[in-house]
Design an enzyme around this catalytic site. Structure first.
Site, PDB file in Angstrom:
ATOM      1  N   ARG A  23      44.628  49.770  85.434  1.00 57.12           N
ATOM      2  CA  ARG A  23      43.390  49.058  85.108  1.00 57.12           C
ATOM      3  C   ARG A  23      43.259  47.725  85.825  1.00 57.12           C
ATOM      4  O   ARG A  23      42.173  47.172  85.945  1.00 57.12           O
ATOM      5  CB  ARG A  23      43.316  48.794  83.600  1.00 57.12           C
ATOM      6  CG  ARG A  23      43.336  50.051  82.756  1.00 57.12           C
ATOM      7  CD  ARG A  23      43.571  49.716  81.304  1.00 57.12           C
ATOM      8  NE  ARG A  23      44.898  49.083  81.170  1.00 57.12           N
ATOM      9  CZ  ARG A  23      45.289  48.372  80.121  1.00 57.12           C
ATOM     10  NH1 ARG A  23      44.481  48.196  79.098  1.00 57.12           N
ATOM     11  NH2 ARG A  23      46.490  47.854  80.070  1.00 57.12           N
ATOM     12  N   GLU A  28      49.346  35.440  81.549  1.00 60.31           N
ATOM     13  CA  GLU A  28      49.150  34.275  80.683  1.00 60.31           C
ATOM     14  C   GLU A  28      49.218  33.063  81.601  1.00 60.31           C
ATOM     15  O   GLU A  28      50.250  32.809  82.221  1.00 60.31           O
ATOM     16  CB  GLU A  28      50.268  34.227  79.641  1.00 60.31           C
ATOM     17  CG  GLU A  28      50.168  33.052  78.695  1.00 60.31           C
ATOM     18  CD  GLU A  28      51.313  33.064  77.693  1.00 60.31           C
ATOM     19  OE1 GLU A  28      52.317  32.368  77.956  1.00 60.31           O
ATOM     20  OE2 GLU A  28      51.207  33.778  76.678  1.00 60.31           O
ATOM     21  N   ASP A  47      39.277  20.933  82.618  1.00 59.24           N
ATOM     22  CA  ASP A  47      39.462  22.069  83.519  1.00 59.24           C
ATOM     23  C   ASP A  47      38.355  22.035  84.559  1.00 59.24           C
ATOM     24  O   ASP A  47      37.198  21.755  84.237  1.00 59.24           O
ATOM     25  CB  ASP A  47      39.391  23.398  82.764  1.00 59.24           C
ATOM     26  CG  ASP A  47      40.619  23.662  81.897  1.00 59.24           C
ATOM     27  OD1 ASP A  47      41.592  22.899  81.978  1.00 59.24           O
ATOM     28  OD2 ASP A  47      40.593  24.639  81.142  1.00 59.24           O
ATOM     29  N   ASN A  48      38.727  22.341  85.812  1.00 58.42           N
ATOM     30  CA  ASN A  48      37.771  22.383  86.916  1.00 58.42           C
ATOM     31  C   ASN A  48      37.919  23.698  87.655  1.00 58.42           C
ATOM     32  O   ASN A  48      39.010  24.284  87.678  1.00 58.42           O
ATOM     33  CB  ASN A  48      38.020  21.241  87.912  1.00 58.42           C
ATOM     34  CG  ASN A  48      37.918  19.883  87.287  1.00 58.42           C
ATOM     35  OD1 ASN A  48      37.061  19.643  86.455  1.00 58.42           O
ATOM     36  ND2 ASN A  48      38.798  18.982  87.680  1.00 58.42           N
ATOM     37  N   HIS A  61      43.333  14.328  97.859  1.00 58.79           N
ATOM     38  CA  HIS A  61      42.702  13.510  96.820  1.00 58.79           C
ATOM     39  C   HIS A  61      43.706  13.007  95.778  1.00 58.79           C
ATOM     40  O   HIS A  61      44.687  13.675  95.484  1.00 58.79           O
ATOM     41  CB  HIS A  61      41.638  14.331  96.080  1.00 58.79           C
ATOM     42  CG  HIS A  61      40.597  14.901  96.973  1.00 58.79           C
ATOM     43  ND1 HIS A  61      39.996  16.113  96.729  1.00 58.79           N
ATOM     44  CD2 HIS A  61      40.024  14.440  98.113  1.00 58.79           C
ATOM     45  CE1 HIS A  61      39.113  16.374  97.670  1.00 58.79           C
ATOM     46  NE2 HIS A  61      39.112  15.377  98.531  1.00 58.79           N
ATOM     47  N   LYS A  70      47.892  17.764  87.766  1.00 59.32           N
ATOM     48  CA  LYS A  70      47.073  18.964  87.932  1.00 59.32           C
ATOM     49  C   LYS A  70      47.951  20.206  87.899  1.00 59.32           C
ATOM     50  O   LYS A  70      48.976  20.264  88.577  1.00 59.32           O
ATOM     51  CB  LYS A  70      46.326  18.935  89.268  1.00 59.32           C
ATOM     52  CG  LYS A  70      45.345  17.800  89.396  1.00 59.32           C
ATOM     53  CD  LYS A  70      44.723  17.776  90.789  1.00 59.32           C
ATOM     54  CE  LYS A  70      43.785  16.599  90.932  1.00 59.32           C
ATOM     55  NZ  LYS A  70      43.305  16.482  92.316  1.00 59.32           N
ATOM     56  N   HIS A 117      46.632  15.515  96.520  1.00 64.21           N
ATOM     57  CA  HIS A 117      46.554  16.977  96.498  1.00 64.21           C
ATOM     58  C   HIS A 117      45.448  17.470  97.417  1.00 64.21           C
ATOM     59  O   HIS A 117      44.386  16.853  97.516  1.00 64.21           O
ATOM     60  CB  HIS A 117      46.280  17.451  95.067  1.00 64.21           C
ATOM     61  CG  HIS A 117      46.013  18.915  94.970  1.00 64.21           C
ATOM     62  ND1 HIS A 117      44.759  19.425  94.686  1.00 64.21           N
ATOM     63  CD2 HIS A 117      46.822  19.983  95.158  1.00 64.21           C
ATOM     64  CE1 HIS A 117      44.826  20.741  94.676  1.00 64.21           C
ATOM     65  NE2 HIS A 117      46.059  21.106  94.967  1.00 64.21           N
ATOM     66  N   TYR A 130      41.786  24.328  88.257  1.00 61.52           N
ATOM     67  CA  TYR A 130      42.594  23.135  88.024  1.00 61.52           C
ATOM     68  C   TYR A 130      42.575  22.812  86.533  1.00 61.52           C
ATOM     69  O   TYR A 130      41.512  22.757  85.938  1.00 61.52           O
ATOM     70  CB  TYR A 130      41.989  21.878  88.635  1.00 61.52           C
ATOM     71  CG  TYR A 130      41.465  21.855  90.018  1.00 61.52           C
ATOM     72  CD1 TYR A 130      41.990  20.956  90.936  1.00 61.52           C
ATOM     73  CD2 TYR A 130      40.395  22.645  90.418  1.00 61.52           C
ATOM     74  CE1 TYR A 130      41.472  20.854  92.214  1.00 61.52           C
ATOM     75  CE2 TYR A 130      39.874  22.558  91.696  1.00 61.52           C
ATOM     76  CZ  TYR A 130      40.414  21.662  92.587  1.00 61.52           C
ATOM     77  OH  TYR A 130      39.901  21.560  93.844  1.00 61.52           O
ATOM     78  N   GLU A 141      38.615   7.323  92.372  1.00 66.60           N
ATOM     79  CA  GLU A 141      38.833   8.359  93.389  1.00 66.60           C
ATOM     80  C   GLU A 141      39.278   7.727  94.705  1.00 66.60           C
ATOM     81  O   GLU A 141      38.701   6.752  95.176  1.00 66.60           O
ATOM     82  CB  GLU A 141      37.543   9.140  93.605  1.00 66.60           C
ATOM     83  CG  GLU A 141      37.696  10.271  94.578  1.00 66.60           C
ATOM     84  CD  GLU A 141      36.413  11.051  94.745  1.00 66.60           C
ATOM     85  OE1 GLU A 141      36.521  12.221  95.106  1.00 66.60           O
ATOM     86  OE2 GLU A 141      35.317  10.498  94.533  1.00 66.60           O
ATOM     87  N   LYS A 165      33.226  12.828 103.123  1.00 66.21           N
ATOM     88  CA  LYS A 165      34.174  11.935 102.455  1.00 66.21           C
ATOM     89  C   LYS A 165      35.604  12.220 102.921  1.00 66.21           C
ATOM     90  O   LYS A 165      36.352  11.294 103.237  1.00 66.21           O
ATOM     91  CB  LYS A 165      34.045  12.121 100.940  1.00 66.21           C
ATOM     92  CG  LYS A 165      34.863  11.173 100.120  1.00 66.21           C
ATOM     93  CD  LYS A 165      34.545  11.186  98.631  1.00 66.21           C
ATOM     94  CE  LYS A 165      34.160  12.527  98.089  1.00 66.21           C
ATOM     95  NZ  LYS A 165      33.928  12.525  96.646  1.00 66.21           N
ATOM     96  N   ASP A 166      35.987  13.502 102.976  1.00 67.17           N
ATOM     97  CA  ASP A 166      37.343  13.848 103.403  1.00 67.17           C
ATOM     98  C   ASP A 166      37.590  13.485 104.871  1.00 67.17           C
ATOM     99  O   ASP A 166      38.705  13.126 105.242  1.00 67.17           O
ATOM    100  CB  ASP A 166      37.626  15.323 103.164  1.00 67.17           C
ATOM    101  CG  ASP A 166      37.809  15.663 101.689  1.00 67.17           C
ATOM    102  OD1 ASP A 166      37.910  14.739 100.864  1.00 67.17           O
ATOM    103  OD2 ASP A 166      37.839  16.867 101.364  1.00 67.17           O
TER     104      ASP A 166
END
Length: 185
Positions: A23, A28, A47-48, A61, A70, A117, A130, A141, A165-166
């Site tokens: 299936r 977990e 959570d993202n 970042h 994270k 990260h 995340y 930031e 930005k990066d």
């Protein structure tokens, strides 16, 4: 579940148990007591989820005053994930650790506060999850240039898709006044 420390203190690679049959598969992805037992004891408060196309590179970042730990994993596709120790005074300052995370290996990486990260997408697209130990704080930031020559990260992409930005971040050496401090606990 196997939780393995990496050469960078506080950074853990996690191999969850994956149960599969005709299936599909079941895994977990989080149980507080298992992470607590390994020393990952901060509560997760946000959570993202990001969705990115092949060749996208997000990072490197971090947040300064409200640093985030994270717990990251890929739920679709494959990425090369990188954590860089940017804690001033750390014995592994400026060192990085990279690992492939994918929907087939279901591997996770726990990145402690005080690390930068980033990741790049190797598959056609990727869904990236995340769990964070603090909320996103725009004034806190910060970032390090993805291809900082002093870090010499072996990114598997040469011309990534980057946000404006990066692209504009500075090298680690230029960020000395905006870096977290190492706590040896």
């Amino acid at each position: 579940m196997q939780i393995t420390p990496t050469p960078l203190k506080g950074l853990f690679q996690i191999e969850p148990d994956v149960f599969g049959d005709a299936r599909g598969k079941f895994v977990e992805i989080f149980r507080e007591s298992r992470y607590d037992a390994a020393g990952i004891d901060k509560p997760f408060v946000q959570d993202n989820f990001s969705w990115s196309v092949r060749g996208t590179l997000r990072g490197l970042h971090y947040q300064l005053a409200r640093p985030q730990g994270k717990l990251v994993m890929v739920v679709k596709g494959t990425v090369f994930d990188v954590a860089v120790d940017i804690r001033q005074g750390s014995p592994t300052f400026g060192q990085w650790y990279g690992v492939e995370l994918s929907d087939s290996n279901m591997r996770q990486l726990y990145i402690p506060p005080g690390f930068a990260h980033g990741f790049c997408v190797l598959s056609e697209d990727a869904g990236f999850l995340y769990k964070c130990t603090d909320v996103y704080s725009p004034p806190d930031e910060r970032g390090i240039l993805w291809n900082d020559p002093a870090l010499a990260i072996a990114w598997p992409v040469k011309t990534p898709l980057l946000s404006a930005k990066d692209q504009a971040y500075k090298c680690l050496a230029d960020m000395r006044t905006e870096l977290p401090r190492y706590e040896s606990r």
